[in-house]
Write an enzyme that holds these catalytic residues in place. Structure first.
Site, PDB file in Angstrom:
ATOM      1  N   TYR A 192     -12.437  -2.235  -3.308  1.00  0.00           N
ATOM      2  CA  TYR A 192     -13.002  -2.177  -1.963  1.00  0.00           C
ATOM      3  C   TYR A 192     -14.531  -2.103  -1.958  1.00  0.00           C
ATOM      4  O   TYR A 192     -15.124  -1.609  -0.994  1.00  0.00           O
ATOM      5  CB  TYR A 192     -12.388  -1.006  -1.207  1.00  0.00           C
ATOM      6  CG  TYR A 192     -10.950  -1.286  -0.771  1.00  0.00           C
ATOM      7  CD1 TYR A 192     -10.646  -2.377   0.055  1.00  0.00           C
ATOM      8  CD2 TYR A 192      -9.897  -0.467  -1.173  1.00  0.00           C
ATOM      9  CE1 TYR A 192      -9.349  -2.642   0.454  1.00  0.00           C
ATOM     10  CE2 TYR A 192      -8.582  -0.730  -0.764  1.00  0.00           C
ATOM     11  CZ  TYR A 192      -8.322  -1.826   0.046  1.00  0.00           C
ATOM     12  OH  TYR A 192      -7.033  -2.089   0.452  1.00  0.00           O
ATOM     13  N   LYS A 194       0.838  -1.196   0.000  1.00  0.00           N
ATOM     14  CA  LYS A 194       0.000   0.000   0.000  1.00  0.00           C
ATOM     15  C   LYS A 194       0.884   1.261   0.000  1.00  0.00           C
ATOM     16  O   LYS A 194       2.098   1.183   0.244  1.00  0.00           O
ATOM     17  CB  LYS A 194      -0.917  -0.045   1.222  1.00  0.00           C
ATOM     18  CG  LYS A 194      -1.997  -1.156   1.142  1.00  0.00           C
ATOM     19  CD  LYS A 194      -2.774  -1.229   2.447  1.00  0.00           C
ATOM     20  CE  LYS A 194      -4.012  -2.093   2.333  1.00  0.00           C
ATOM     21  NZ  LYS A 194      -4.770  -2.101   3.618  1.00  0.00           N
ATOM     22  N   ASN A 200      -1.843  -0.010   7.326  1.00  0.00           N
ATOM     23  CA  ASN A 200      -1.272  -1.318   7.678  1.00  0.00           C
ATOM     24  C   ASN A 200      -0.426  -1.920   6.553  1.00  0.00           C
ATOM     25  O   ASN A 200      -0.230  -3.117   6.487  1.00  0.00           O
ATOM     26  CB  ASN A 200      -2.380  -2.268   8.154  1.00  0.00           C
ATOM     27  CG  ASN A 200      -3.489  -2.428   7.136  1.00  0.00           C
ATOM     28  OD1 ASN A 200      -3.367  -1.959   6.000  1.00  0.00           O
ATOM     29  ND2 ASN A 200      -4.558  -3.097   7.511  1.00  0.00           N
ATOM     30  N   GLU A 249      -9.692  -9.599  -7.790  1.00  0.00           N
ATOM     31  CA  GLU A 249      -8.753  -8.494  -7.584  1.00  0.00           C
ATOM     32  C   GLU A 249      -7.609  -8.521  -8.601  1.00  0.00           C
ATOM     33  O   GLU A 249      -7.178  -7.469  -9.084  1.00  0.00           O
ATOM     34  CB  GLU A 249      -8.214  -8.533  -6.142  1.00  0.00           C
ATOM     35  CG  GLU A 249      -9.310  -8.194  -5.132  1.00  0.00           C
ATOM     36  CD  GLU A 249      -8.926  -8.480  -3.676  1.00  0.00           C
ATOM     37  OE1 GLU A 249      -7.763  -8.849  -3.411  1.00  0.00           O
ATOM     38  OE2 GLU A 249      -9.807  -8.330  -2.811  1.00  0.00           O
ATOM     39  N   ARG A 284       2.500  -6.874   9.369  1.00  0.00           N
ATOM     40  CA  ARG A 284       1.775  -5.748   9.971  1.00  0.00           C
ATOM     41  C   ARG A 284       2.226  -5.509  11.413  1.00  0.00           C
ATOM     42  O   ARG A 284       2.335  -4.347  11.845  1.00  0.00           O
ATOM     43  CB  ARG A 284       0.275  -6.000   9.871  1.00  0.00           C
ATOM     44  CG  ARG A 284      -0.249  -5.778   8.435  1.00  0.00           C
ATOM     45  CD  ARG A 284      -1.619  -6.369   8.247  1.00  0.00           C
ATOM     46  NE  ARG A 284      -2.289  -5.877   7.028  1.00  0.00           N
ATOM     47  CZ  ARG A 284      -3.470  -6.337   6.613  1.00  0.00           C
ATOM     48  NH1 ARG A 284      -4.089  -7.286   7.303  1.00  0.00           N
ATOM     49  NH2 ARG A 284      -4.008  -5.857   5.513  1.00  0.00           N
ATOM     50  N   HIS A 309      -1.812  -5.257   1.491  1.00  0.00           N
ATOM     51  CA  HIS A 309      -3.116  -5.882   1.240  1.00  0.00           C
ATOM     52  C   HIS A 309      -2.909  -7.304   0.734  1.00  0.00           C
ATOM     53  O   HIS A 309      -1.957  -7.568  -0.006  1.00  0.00           O
ATOM     54  CB  HIS A 309      -3.894  -5.102   0.170  1.00  0.00           C
ATOM     55  CG  HIS A 309      -5.076  -5.878  -0.361  1.00  0.00           C
ATOM     56  ND1 HIS A 309      -6.281  -5.917   0.297  1.00  0.00           N
ATOM     57  CD2 HIS A 309      -5.203  -6.708  -1.445  1.00  0.00           C
ATOM     58  CE1 HIS A 309      -7.116  -6.731  -0.372  1.00  0.00           C
ATOM     59  NE2 HIS A 309      -6.490  -7.222  -1.430  1.00  0.00           N
TER      60      HIS A 309
HETATM   61  N1  UDP Z   1      -9.597  -0.512   7.538  1.00  0.00           N
HETATM   62  C1  UDP Z   1      -9.654   0.627   8.298  1.00  0.00           C
HETATM   63  N2  UDP Z   1     -10.408   0.626   9.447  1.00  0.00           N
HETATM   64  C2  UDP Z   1     -11.074  -0.473   9.873  1.00  0.00           C
HETATM   65  C3  UDP Z   1     -11.017  -1.646   9.089  1.00  0.00           C
HETATM   66  C4  UDP Z   1     -10.268  -1.629   7.940  1.00  0.00           C
HETATM   67  O1  UDP Z   1      -9.050   1.652   7.954  1.00  0.00           O
HETATM   68  O2  UDP Z   1     -11.725  -0.429  10.940  1.00  0.00           O
HETATM   69  C5  UDP Z   1      -8.823  -0.503   6.299  1.00  0.00           C
HETATM   70  C6  UDP Z   1      -7.471  -1.201   6.444  1.00  0.00           C
HETATM   71  O3  UDP Z   1      -6.536  -0.541   5.598  1.00  0.00           O
HETATM   72  C7  UDP Z   1      -7.770  -2.596   5.922  1.00  0.00           C
HETATM   73  C8  UDP Z   1      -8.744  -2.270   4.784  1.00  0.00           C
HETATM   74  O4  UDP Z   1      -9.525  -1.203   5.293  1.00  0.00           O
HETATM   75  O5  UDP Z   1      -6.600  -3.270   5.500  1.00  0.00           O
HETATM   76  C9  UDP Z   1      -9.637  -3.408   4.360  1.00  0.00           C
HETATM   77  O6  UDP Z   1     -10.307  -3.916   5.503  1.00  0.00           O
HETATM   78  P1  UDP Z   1     -10.470  -5.483   5.714  1.00  0.00           P
HETATM   79  O7  UDP Z   1     -11.402  -5.685   6.851  1.00  0.00           O
HETATM   80  O8  UDP Z   1     -10.797  -6.130   4.410  1.00  0.00           O
HETATM   81  O9  UDP Z   1      -9.005  -5.909   6.220  1.00  0.00           O
HETATM   82  P2  UDP Z   1      -7.845  -6.753   5.504  1.00  0.00           P
HETATM   83  O10 UDP Z   1      -8.491  -7.782   4.627  1.00  0.00           O
HETATM   84  O11 UDP Z   1      -7.005  -5.760   4.725  1.00  0.00           O
HETATM   85  O12 UDP Z   1      -7.060  -7.345   6.642  1.00  0.00           O
HETATM   86 MG    MG Z   2      -9.956  -7.553   3.171  1.00  0.00          MG
END
Ligand code: UDP
Ligand code: MG
Length: 158
Positions: free
Chosen positions: A52, A12, A115, A129, A105, A118
């Site tokens: 997203y 990212k 974080n 994706e 992470r 992705h």
């Molecule tokens: N994210 C955020 N706040 C939250 C949850 C998610 O900013 O409370 C962001 C974070 O960058 C995360 C992305 O949205 O990686 C996608 O969320 P997801 O729940 O799909 O997490 P991931 O699959 O990336 O672990």
């Molecule tokens: Mg996700």
């Protein structure tokens, strides 16, 4: 016995800006996953919305869209045995505070909003994706994957 999969990984914008492209690629390569696609790009509005879509309407969605477009990302296509779950395991939980020490992470990020990396969460998400970020001819699957070499060499008689 082992199923080969493909997954979509992105370094990212914060990961790129902090100089973590090499470290992230190094970890996946050391694991034995094969990089079958790789490019730096600026995420378009269309790509961000498609990537997203599942989070549309959530409180963090507007900031997430802004974040993923805040600088270039490095898009990575990986191939390997159980790579979808395996890559996420190496990345750790969404919230770096909850991610296991040793994961990317936990080791390199502090807050869930930023974080650094992705990874697709299922084989279906991965294919969806990959199609957002790569054209079919940008994925190079011809050569034998590292994971095949690893498993075949371990299975072999000496
Ligand atoms: N994210 C955020 N706040 C939250 C949850 C998610 O900013 O409370 C962001 C974070 O960058 C995360 C992305 O949205 O990686 C996608 O969320 P997801 O729940 O799909 O997490 P991931 O699959 O990336 O672990
Ligand atoms: Mg996700």
């Amino acid at each position: 016995m082992h199923t080969e999969e493909r997954t979509f990984i992105a370094v990212k914008p914060d990961g790129v800006r902090r100089g973590l492209i090499g470290e992230i690629l190094r970890r996946f390569e050391a694991k034995g996953y094969k990089i079958i696609g790789l490019k730096m790009l600026q995420v378009t509005n269309e790509q961000a919305a498609a990537h997203y879509a599942e989070h549309e309407g959530k409180p963090f969605y507007p900031r997430l869209i802004k974040y993923i477009q805040s600088g270039p990302i490095v898009a990575i296509a990986l191939k390997g045995y159980n790579v979808v779950a395996g890559a996420r395991h190496m990345m750790g939980a969404t919230d770096p505070d909850k991610a296991e020490v040793g994961t990317m992470r936990a080791d390199f990020a502090q807050v869930k909003e930023y974080n650094i990396v992705h990874g697709s969460d299922s084989v279906e998400s991965a294919e969806r994706e990959l199609a957002i970020y790569f054209r079919p001819e940008e994925l190079f699957e011809g050569a034998k994957s590292m994971s095949e070499l690893v498993v075949e060499s371990l299975d072999a008689d000496y």
